[in-house]
Enzyme design. Structure first.
Site, PDB file in Angstrom:
ATOM      1  CB  ALA A   1      -7.501   7.232   3.568  1.00 47.63           C
ATOM      2  N   GLY A   2     -10.729   8.121   5.260  1.00 53.71           N
ATOM      3  CA  GLY A   2     -12.373   8.618   5.966  1.00 53.71           C
ATOM      4  C   GLY A   2     -13.490   8.539   6.997  1.00 53.71           C
TER       5      GLY A   2
ATOM      6  N   GLY B   1      -8.844   9.184   9.348  1.00 54.95           N
ATOM      7  CA  GLY B   1      -8.716   9.212  10.596  1.00 54.95           C
ATOM      8  C   GLY B   1     -10.144  10.183  11.293  1.00 54.95           C
TER       9      GLY B   1
ATOM     10  CB  ALA C   1      -7.521   1.858  10.493  1.00 57.23           C
TER      11      ALA C   1
ATOM     12  CE  LYS D   1      -2.967   2.664   2.970  1.00 54.78           C
ATOM     13  NZ  LYS D   1      -4.081   3.066   3.857  1.00 54.78           N
TER      14      LYS D   1
END
Lengths: 256, 66, 256, 66, 256, 256, 66, 66
Positions: F184-185, F158, F206, F97
Site C-alpha cells: 500500500a502507498g 490508493g 494494485a 492476506k
C-alpha cells in the site's frame, strides 16, 4: 547576549526583513510592520499615480524602519541600474535589493545579468543586496564583486514552497563572508525557522505574511520563528541518531 | 509642446522645465525621481532641465513591493 | 487574543511541556524551566536514593509548574499501572504520562499493552496522557477509552529526527476530540514549529533542550518555536504553488 | 527480621511498621510512595502496615525524567 | 513501442550514460559497460602515460559504445575549449561533455564561464553537452547558445545525495527543447528512476556504479532503474491523494 | 545469481505481488499480469453475482500465478476469520492476506483486531500475510504469533503517497525474521525501487498499476522498478557524502 | 635542444618535429592529441611542426573519467 | 419456504439442501464458498445441509481485489 544583525555597517534590531508587496492596503502594511518588529522593509519603484492617497513612505517613516528599494521587474542589468539610481535619488539611500529576473513566469534571477549589474552598481557606490538563486558559486561571485550581502532564494517568489534545497543554503553559509539572507519561498513559520537554523543571518519575506489569511498574526509568527531559529542555531542542536536515546533514568527502576 | 509623461502624451508650455512639469502634475515631489529619455535627472537639477518637444519623462516613486 | 491550552480542564500558560530528563544537573533543569516558560514538566518515579542532595520537586515547585509523572521504563500494563498509582500517592496528582514501551532499544510504545493500561487507569480515576506511536487508529482507541489527550511521537525518543510522518500527525489532529501533544523526536526549533503548524495543541520535549550544547538558549528557542507554530496555524498560511507569484506590482513599470 | 528494601537486604526490628522503616531510612517522606510485595501501600496507611520477615518493600520518589 | 533516445541526431540504444571514472580497473569498466547496456560513455583527457597497459578506448570500442569526452577539471572557458579541441582531434568526435568547474571542493559549475565556453564551442562546430547546475534560467541560456542537450546536476558530483531539488528539474524539463540528462548526484537506483519520472531523457552517472560495493550488480540495477522510470513517465502515474482509495470492491460484502 | 523470493516455503519467480483491484476489466487484469511478470495476485471474496461473465480465477490460472485471497473490508477479527475460512474453502489455499481495517475512510489497519485475528488464523492452520501499519512493534508481534510475512504500508491504500516513513520500514526490516512486503502507498516506480532498497523482500501494489493512465506500461515499469531496487540493495550503494568527490582523475591534467 | 613534454624536461635532436617526438615517446599515437605552447597541433600537421628549444608540448589521450 | 440468499429473500422448496440451492442459483459452484447463519458450510458438506425457513445463506466467490 548581544546578537545584533549588521548589514552594510548598520545595526538592525530585527533579523526579519519584510517585503511590503501583496498587502491589500497600507493599513495592513502598517499592522504587519508593527507585529513583525522588522527594522527594514522593501519597496518597489513605480510610476507616480497622482490619484493614490497615502504613501508607503509615510507608513515606513512612522515606524522608523529603514527602506530597501528593489529593482523588481527589471529584466536587464541596464534597467536594474537605472531603477537603482532613480531609487537612490528619490529615497536618498544607497541600499538596493538588486533583482534582475529572466521572465515574469518563474521570476527567477538571471545569473549573468545579475553579476553584471551588481558589479556596476558597486562601482557606482551602491550597497548591493542581490536576490539570487541558491547556486553557491554565483553567491561567491556576487561577494567577490562587492555585494554587502547575498540573498539566495529558498523557492520561487510567492510559491510558499519553503527551502527546496537546504544543502545549497548550507554551502552558501559555510563560505559566506557577508551576511546571508534567505529571500523568497518562505510559506510558513517553520520555513523561516529552518532558514535561520541553516545559518542564515536574516530572512526576507513578503507574501507569506501579506497574503496570509490573518497578516497580523502571521507577522507575529514570523518574528517568533526567526528568533527561534536564530536561538537554536546559537544553542547547538542535538545530533540526529538512527536509534532512540532514553531521556528517563534506566537505573533505579522499582521491581513491581 | 507635447511630451510623454509616464507613457501618456501631455501638453505643456514651451520652455517648461522638469521642475515645472513636476509642480504641475504632482501635489508634492517628495520621494519622486525622474528620468528623461532614459537618463536619470537628479532631483536637484530639475529647475535647470528644459524640456523639449517629444521627450519622454518618467516620474517614479516608492510603492508597496518585494 | 486568548489562546490558552487546556489539559484535563486545567488552563496552562504555555504550549511547551518540558521533560526534565537528560539535564546534567538540577541547576540546568532550573535554568531551562525558566527560559522555556513551561507550565508543565514530566518526572520519573525511581527508587529513593538517600544520598542525593536536592529534589526535582523543589525546583518544580519553586517555578510553580505542574507535575506530570511518567511511567518511563515500564514494559507491561501492570507495571505501568502500579507506577502510576505510586506516583499519584507520592505526588498527589491524578495526571500521568503513560508510557508502556516494547523494549529498551527502540523505546517504542506497545500498542496493545498501552490501550489495556490506559483503559484501566481511566477506570481508576487517572487523567491519562498516553505516549503513543503515530498510528491514527491507535490514537482514536486511546481517546475512546477516555484518555484526556493523545501524545503521538514524531520520531523515536531522543533521536532528534523531527517529525518523520507529518501526514499521520495531520490525520490524528483532524479527528482528535482531545488535545494532541507531539511527544518525542523533536531535535531543533523548526521541528516544534512544524508540529504546531500541523495542528498539535502542544509539544513535549526533553533531550532537544536538556542535551543541547547550550540548554538555556535552546529552551528559549523552543518557547519561541512553539509560539511561532501556533500563531502560524491560527494565521492561516498561504497555499503552496508550483509557480511563482509576484510580490511587487507588475503594473506601473517605467519604460527606461 | 530481614526485609528487602529497594532490592537490598535490610535488617529491622520485629514488629516494625512501614512508617518505622521510612522514618529510619529517609530524612523525609515528602514525595515518597511505597509498595509492599508489589502492592501499593498508600502513604496514610504506613503506620498501620506491620512488616513481615522476607517482604519486599519499594520506596519511590520523583526524579528527573522524560 | 519505439522509444529511442536521440542525442545530437544520433539514436542511442540506452538512456543510461555511463561515466567510466572511479572504477578500480579496466576489467571493472568492461564489466559495468556490459551489465549496464549503455551506449555512451564519458572519458577524460589526460597526459599520456607510456607505462600504462591497455586503453579505455579499446574497452569502449569492443563494446561498440560511443565516446563522450569531458573537460573535467577545467576551471576556465579557455582551458575547457582547448581540452575539447584536443579531444576532438584525438578521438575524432565533435561531441563533448562540457565541464567548467569553480573549484575542486564543490566541483560545481561556474555559470558564467560555462555559458561563455558553450557559446564558443558551438561556434566551433562542437555538439556541446554542458554539465550545469539545476538553475532553469541557466539551462535556458545554454539551449539558446546552441547546446544539443542540458545536463543539470541532481546533487554534487560523487555525493550520492540524489536529486536535491526535483522542482528545478521539473522546471527545466517543462521548457526544454533539447534532451535533458540528469548528471551527477545519483547514489542509488531509485534516484535514477526518479530522474526519469521527472521527465529527464537520460541519466549520466559514474560513482554510483563504479564505486558501489558490487559495480556489476549496480550497473544492472541502474539499467533497470532507468527503464522503470522511463516507463512510469510514459505510463502516467496515479495522482497523489491525501486520503485512502479502496482497491477492493466496497460492494458485495457478505453479512457474516 | 539465484535470488528467489520464498514465501511460506514456496519459491516465487517475482518480487512484485499484484493486487487485481481497480482494473476496469478482466482484459486489463490479463494485460497487467502479463506485463508485470508477477507470480502472486490478490483477490477479494464477494457475493456471487450470477450475471457476471468471466472469472478472475480463469485469468489467474491461465497465467499460472498463485492466488492470495484478502479479507478486504473486514472490520473485526471475527469477520476476517470467517472470510479467510470461506476463501480457503472456495479457493483451496491456506494463504490469506489479512486485512482488518478500522474504517472505510482511512482504510488503516486496527492493530488490536489484527493481532487477535492473526493469532487465531495461525492456530487454524493458515499462512497469514498481515497488512499492517508501519509500527515496528506491531510487526514484531505479528511475527511472534506466527505470521509468515509482515506487510507494512508505505502510505494509505490508493493514496499513491509512496513511503511516508522510510525509517520505520528500515526498523521493521532490520529485525524481521520473515519476509517483509511493502504493501500500500506505492504511486510510481521509484516508490517500489525505494521499498526494495530499504530491504523489503517484495512489493504489493494494485492501484498504482491498475489505475495508471496506461496500466500495461506501468506494470512493466513496476517489474523493472522492483528488480532495480533489489539489485541495488544487493550491490551496496555508495555512502552519502556532504561534499563532492571527483569521478575524473585529478592528476595528469595538461597545463594549457 | 630541450623541450618540456607533459611537464618534464626532455632532450631531443635539433630539427626534430612533433611527429618525431611522438614516435620517440610513444608506442602508438592512436587516440593521442598534442598542444604546443598552449595551442592545439592537429594530428595531421605533426610531421610539419618543427620543434624549437624551450617549447612546451602536451600529449594527451583518453583515460577513465566521470 | 423462504431463505435469505446474499441479502435477498428467496423462495425454495421445503427440504431443499444447500447443494440444491447452489445448483438452482449458479451455473457452476467452482470457486464458491457458503456460509449459513454466519457459519462456514464446507463445500463437501452441502448435500447434507438441509435448509430451514428463515435462514440466511451467503454465497461468495473471488473477485478482483487489491
Amino acid at each position: 547576549m548581544s546578537d545584533e544583525l549588521v548589514l552594510a555597517g548598520e545595526k538592525l534590531g530585527s533579523r526579519l526583513i519584510l517585503g511590503t508587496g501583496g498587502a491589500p492596503s497600507l493599513q495592513v502594511v502598517d499592522e504587519v510592520i508593527g507585529a513583525s518588529g522588522t527594522a527594514l522593509c522593501t519597496v518597489s519603484m513605480r510610476r507616480v499615480d497622482p490619484s493614490t492617497a497615502g504613501s508607503i513612505l509615510d507608513v515606513l517613516s512612522r515606524h522608523g524602519v529603514r527602506i530597501l528599494p528593489n529593482t523588481a521587474g527589471c529584466r536587464t542589468a541596464r534597467e536594474a541600474i537605472l531603477t537603482a539610481q532613480l531609487a537612490r535619488d528619490a529615497l536618498d539611500t544607497e541600499w538596493v535589493k538588486l533583482e534582475v529576473i529572466a521572465d515574469d513566469d518563474t521570476l527567477l534571477p538571471d545569473a549573468i545579468e545579475l553579476v553584471d549589474a551588481a558589479e556596476r552598481l558597486v562601482a557606482d557606490g551602491f550597497k548591493v543586496f542581490p536576490y539570487t538563486n541558491d547556486d553557491p558559486i554565483l553567491a561567491r561571485r556576487l561577494q567577490r564583486v562587492g555585494c554587502v550581502a547575498v540573498m539566495p532564494l529558498g523557492a520561487p517568489i510567492g510559491s510558499g514552497l519553503g527551502i527546496l534545497n537546504p544543502h545549497n543554503i548550507e554551502l552558501i553559509v559555510a563560505e559566506a563572508e557577508v551576511p546571508v539572507v534567505l529571500d523568497a519561498g518562505v510559506g510558513t513559520a517553520s520555513d523561516a525557522t529552518l532558514a535561520m537554523e541553516l545559518g542564515c543571518d536574516a530572512v526576507l519575506l513578503a507574501s507569506a505574511v501579506t497574503r496570509a489569511q490573518d497578516p497580523g498574526l502571521m507577522a507575529a509568527a514570523m518574528a517568533a520563528a526567526v528568533d527561534a531559529g536564530r536561538l537554536a542555531r546559537l544553542a547547538g542542536r542535538i545530533p540526529k541518531r538512527e536509534h532512540a536515546h532514553a531521556s528517563s533514568p534506566t537505573t533505579g527502576m522499582a521491581v513491581l | 509642446m507635447h511630451i510623454t509623461v509616464n507613457g501618456e502624451l501631455h501638453e505643456i508650455a514651451d520652455g517648461a522645465t522638469l521642475a515645472d512639469l513636476v509642480a504641475e502634475r504632482l501635489r508634492s515631489d517628495k520621494g519622486v525621481a525622474a528620468a528623461v529619455d532614459g537618463e536619470v535627472a537628479p532631483r536637484g537639477s530639475w529647475p535647470g532641465v528644459a524640456l523639449r518637444d517629444g521627450q519622454a519623462v518618467e516620474l517614479l516613486t516608492a510603492v508597496q513591493g518585494g
